[in-house]
Each structure stands twice: as structure tokens, then as C-alpha cells.
Design a protein around this motif. Structure first.
Motif, PDB file in Angstrom:
ATOM      1  N   ARG A  54       9.262  -1.472   8.134  1.00  8.31           N
ATOM      2  CA  ARG A  54       7.845  -0.643   7.880  1.00  8.31           C
ATOM      3  C   ARG A  54       6.927  -1.542   7.505  1.00  8.31           C
ATOM      4  O   ARG A  54       5.741  -1.297   7.833  1.00  8.31           O
ATOM      5  N   LYS A  57       5.509  -2.914  10.524  1.00  7.84           N
ATOM      6  CA  LYS A  57       4.898  -1.763  11.362  1.00  7.84           C
ATOM      7  C   LYS A  57       3.193  -1.816  10.965  1.00  7.84           C
ATOM      8  O   LYS A  57       2.115  -1.595  11.474  1.00  7.84           O
ATOM      9  N   VAL A  58       3.151  -1.780   9.413  1.00 10.00           N
ATOM     10  CA  VAL A  58       1.797  -1.725   8.695  1.00 10.00           C
ATOM     11  C   VAL A  58       1.003  -2.802   9.142  1.00 10.00           C
ATOM     12  O   VAL A  58      -0.090  -2.592   9.534  1.00 10.00           O
ATOM     13  N   GLN A  59       1.478  -4.055   9.156  1.00 13.61           N
ATOM     14  CA  GLN A  59       0.871  -4.952   9.422  1.00 13.61           C
ATOM     15  C   GLN A  59       0.439  -5.183  11.047  1.00 13.61           C
ATOM     16  O   GLN A  59      -0.767  -5.768  11.273  1.00 13.61           O
ATOM     17  N   ILE A  60       1.205  -4.709  11.968  1.00 11.27           N
ATOM     18  CA  ILE A  60       0.880  -4.572  13.377  1.00 11.27           C
ATOM     19  C   ILE A  60      -0.205  -3.636  13.683  1.00 11.27           C
ATOM     20  O   ILE A  60      -1.258  -3.675  14.203  1.00 11.27           O
ATOM     21  N   ILE A  61       0.028  -2.327  13.111  1.00 11.23           N
ATOM     22  CA  ILE A  61      -0.774  -1.070  13.380  1.00 11.23           C
ATOM     23  C   ILE A  61      -2.048  -1.084  12.654  1.00 11.23           C
ATOM     24  O   ILE A  61      -2.945  -0.741  12.966  1.00 11.23           O
ATOM     25  N   GLY A  62      -1.826  -1.607  11.194  1.00 10.98           N
ATOM     26  CA  GLY A  62      -2.861  -1.596  10.196  1.00 10.98           C
ATOM     27  C   GLY A  62      -3.068  -0.421   9.597  1.00 10.98           C
ATOM     28  O   GLY A  62      -4.007  -0.204   8.742  1.00 10.98           O
ATOM     29  N   LYS A  63      -2.221   0.594   9.622  1.00 14.21           N
ATOM     30  CA  LYS A  63      -2.115   1.773   8.843  1.00 14.21           C
ATOM     31  C   LYS A  63      -1.083   1.776   7.697  1.00 14.21           C
ATOM     32  O   LYS A  63      -0.260   1.072   7.769  1.00 14.21           O
ATOM     33  N   THR A  64      -1.532   2.491   6.576  1.00 18.03           N
ATOM     34  CA  THR A  64      -0.591   2.577   5.455  1.00 18.03           C
ATOM     35  C   THR A  64       0.441   3.678   5.548  1.00 18.03           C
ATOM     36  O   THR A  64       0.263   4.701   6.312  1.00 18.03           O
TER      37      THR A  64
END
Length: 64
Positions: A54, A57-64
Motif C-alpha cells: 500500500r 502504491k501511494v508513493q507511485i501514484i501519489g494518492k493517499t
């Protein structure tokens, strides 16, 4: 040191056996399936936690 290397090594071995077994198939399909087998194996072996995935994923997509 062995405890950090054993799980990724086993997951890589599973992936290698899978890709070798299906070597006659399309290269793109074999590559995608190899990635899937590695991810499943590393999760089952608890080499990486779902929380770490998770965070990635946040680091790649940039969403929380």
C-alpha cells in the motif's frame, strides 16, 4: 543475512520454474505471468507485507 535473502530467492525460484515450464508461450504473456507468480509467492512467503505494498502504491501514484 540469510533471513533477508531466503524469501526473495524462493519467490524468484518459483518464478523461474514457471517461466521455464511455459517457455514456449508468447514472451509478453510469460513475462506478465512471471511477475504475477513472483508477487504472489513473495506475499505468501511474507517477504513483503500488504501494508508495504500500500505504501509503495501511494508513493507511485501519489494518492493517499
Amino acid at each position: 543475512m540469510v533471513k533477508y535473502l531466503l524469501k526473495p530467492f524462493l519467490a524468484s525460484a518459483f518464478m523461474g520454474f514457471f517461466v521455464y515450464y511455459f517457455r514456449g508461450l508468447n514472451l509478453f504473456f510469460s513475462l506478465l505471468m512471471g511477475i504475477a507468480v513472483y508477487l504472489i509467492a513473495i506475499l505468501l512467503l511474507k517477504g513483503i507485507t500488504r501494508e508495504e505494498l500500500r505504501e509503495l502504491k501511494v508513493q507511485i501514484i501519489g494518492k493517499t
